[in-house]
Enzyme design. Structure first.
Site, mmCIF file in Angstrom:
data_model
loop_
_atom_site.group_PDB
_atom_site.id
_atom_site.type_symbol
_atom_site.label_atom_id
_atom_site.label_comp_id
_atom_site.label_asym_id
_atom_site.label_seq_id
_atom_site.Cartn_x
_atom_site.Cartn_y
_atom_site.Cartn_z
ATOM 1 N N LYS A 18 -14.727 5.873 -16.286
ATOM 2 C CA LYS A 18 -15.600 4.916 -15.597
ATOM 3 C C LYS A 18 -14.763 4.168 -14.552
ATOM 4 O O LYS A 18 -14.391 3.003 -14.721
ATOM 5 C CB LYS A 18 -16.253 3.956 -16.586
ATOM 6 C CG LYS A 18 -17.480 3.226 -16.015
ATOM 7 C CD LYS A 18 -18.219 2.508 -17.127
ATOM 8 C CE LYS A 18 -19.408 1.709 -16.603
ATOM 9 N NZ LYS A 18 -20.488 2.561 -16.090
ATOM 10 N N ARG B 116 0.817 -1.206 0.000
ATOM 11 C CA ARG B 116 0.000 0.000 0.000
ATOM 12 C C ARG B 116 0.855 1.262 0.000
ATOM 13 O O ARG B 116 1.663 1.495 0.893
ATOM 14 C CB ARG B 116 -0.947 0.003 1.201
ATOM 15 C CG ARG B 116 -2.028 1.076 1.104
ATOM 16 C CD ARG B 116 -2.997 1.013 2.274
ATOM 17 N NE ARG B 116 -4.157 1.863 2.030
ATOM 18 C CZ ARG B 116 -4.175 3.190 2.200
ATOM 19 N NH1 ARG B 116 -3.091 3.803 2.618
ATOM 20 N NH2 ARG B 116 -5.278 3.883 1.953
ATOM 21 N N LEU C 173 -20.367 10.775 -17.700
ATOM 22 C CA LEU C 173 -19.904 9.604 -18.430
ATOM 23 C C LEU C 173 -20.668 9.540 -19.748
ATOM 24 O O LEU C 173 -21.909 9.616 -19.744
ATOM 25 C CB LEU C 173 -20.158 8.327 -17.625
ATOM 26 C CG LEU C 173 -19.685 7.036 -18.292
ATOM 27 C CD1 LEU C 173 -18.165 6.958 -18.281
ATOM 28 C CD2 LEU C 173 -20.290 5.821 -17.617
#
Length: 287
Positions: free
Chosen positions: A146, A99, A202
């Protein structure tokens, strides 16, 4: 047995394992698509997969598979799962890495996951229409991507659900953008109006299909921003998405749109859309 796709391979679902340090899980660092399936065939598959590639490119992810190859894989997945009517869901993340907000080292393999789900056509809402509410658009400024980051959409959708509505119609400073999971259209004097395709919405595949159908049928399709007040005073309103198809909006914030019933232009658009589905995928259920 149910089959899924993991990194380009079709395997049984019980074999799937995703690492807890996959960046899609920890950061929502990825992109996705939902493709409709009718009669065992993907509808507008190329358009969806090309948009997936574009979304990935915009955030610096190399898909690793060509659009053609992905289409072949998902066709095989549909066949193995014996799916007739439903969806293919797919997502690509930046992969597994310890991470860290910064991108992982070059060469880190992306993660591709896809599965199918049975989903019948929403015939009742298509026929009768739905209610919606208006809400602030609190999302980021790259809605053209998206991405897996959908928290703003989710909060708006839940607000609509809590109010007994099907969709939340979003606006920025009074200008309608889109729905929480759909594009929004209004009809005024026979013309279709919708927000222009820029970074604030979108550019939905259903939206793109509708634009082409309107051009062929000589129905004015105008990409122009409109205000919430214009939305509420429209002759007709409708939403478009992969799973909802073209659904009339007959009530907004508790008040009727037009006469409170699906209008004639919307019904004509629905007919054109169904004809396009049949052209690509064969006969479909319409009642």
């Amino acid at each position: 047995m149910e089959y899924v796709v993991l990194n380009g391979e079709i395997i049984s679902r019980d074999q799937v394992s995703i690492d807890i340090e996959d960046r899609g899980y920890q950061f929502g660092d990825g992109v996705y698509e939902v493709i409709r399936v009718y009669n065992g065939k993907m509808f507008t598959a190329s358009e969806h997969l090309e948009r997936l590639e574009a979304s990935a490119r915009k955030i610096g992810i190399d898909l690793g598979w060509t659009v053609s190859k992905l289409g072949t894989i998902f066709t095989e997945l549909i066949e193995k799962n014996q799916l007739s009517t439903g969806i293919v869901y797919l997502q690509v993340t930046r992969g597994v890495s310890p991470r860290n907000h910064a991108f992982p080292p070059a060469g880190t393999a992306q993660t591709l996951v896809a599965y199918t789900r049975k989903m019948e056509r929403p015939l009742q809402t298509i026929k009768n229409g739905v209610g919606a509410l208006v809400d602030d658009d609190i999302r980021w400024l790259r809605c053209d991507i998206k991405s897996l980051n959908l928290l703003g959409n989710i909060l708006a959708k839940q607000k609509a659900a809590d109010a007994g509505c099907y969709e939340a119609i979003l606006h920025r400073n009074g200008t309608v953008t889109e729905g929480s999971s759909s594009n929004i259209f209004i009809v005024k004097n026979g013309s279709i109006y919708t927000h222009k395709a820029n970074n604030l919405i979108l550019n939905g595949i259903t939206r793109q299909t509708l634009e082409k159908l309107c051009a062929a049928a000589a129905i004015p399709f105008v990409e122009k921003e409109f205000a919430v007040e214009e939305l509420k005073s429209a002759d007709e309103a409708l939403l478009g998405s992969t799973t909802s198809e073209l659904t009339p909006i007959v009530k907004i914030d508790g008040n009727p749109v037009g006469n409170g019933e699906p209008g004639p232009v919307t019904k004509r658009l629905q007919l054109l859309f169904e004809q396009e589905i049949e052209r690509q995928c064969g006969a479909i259920a319409i009642n």
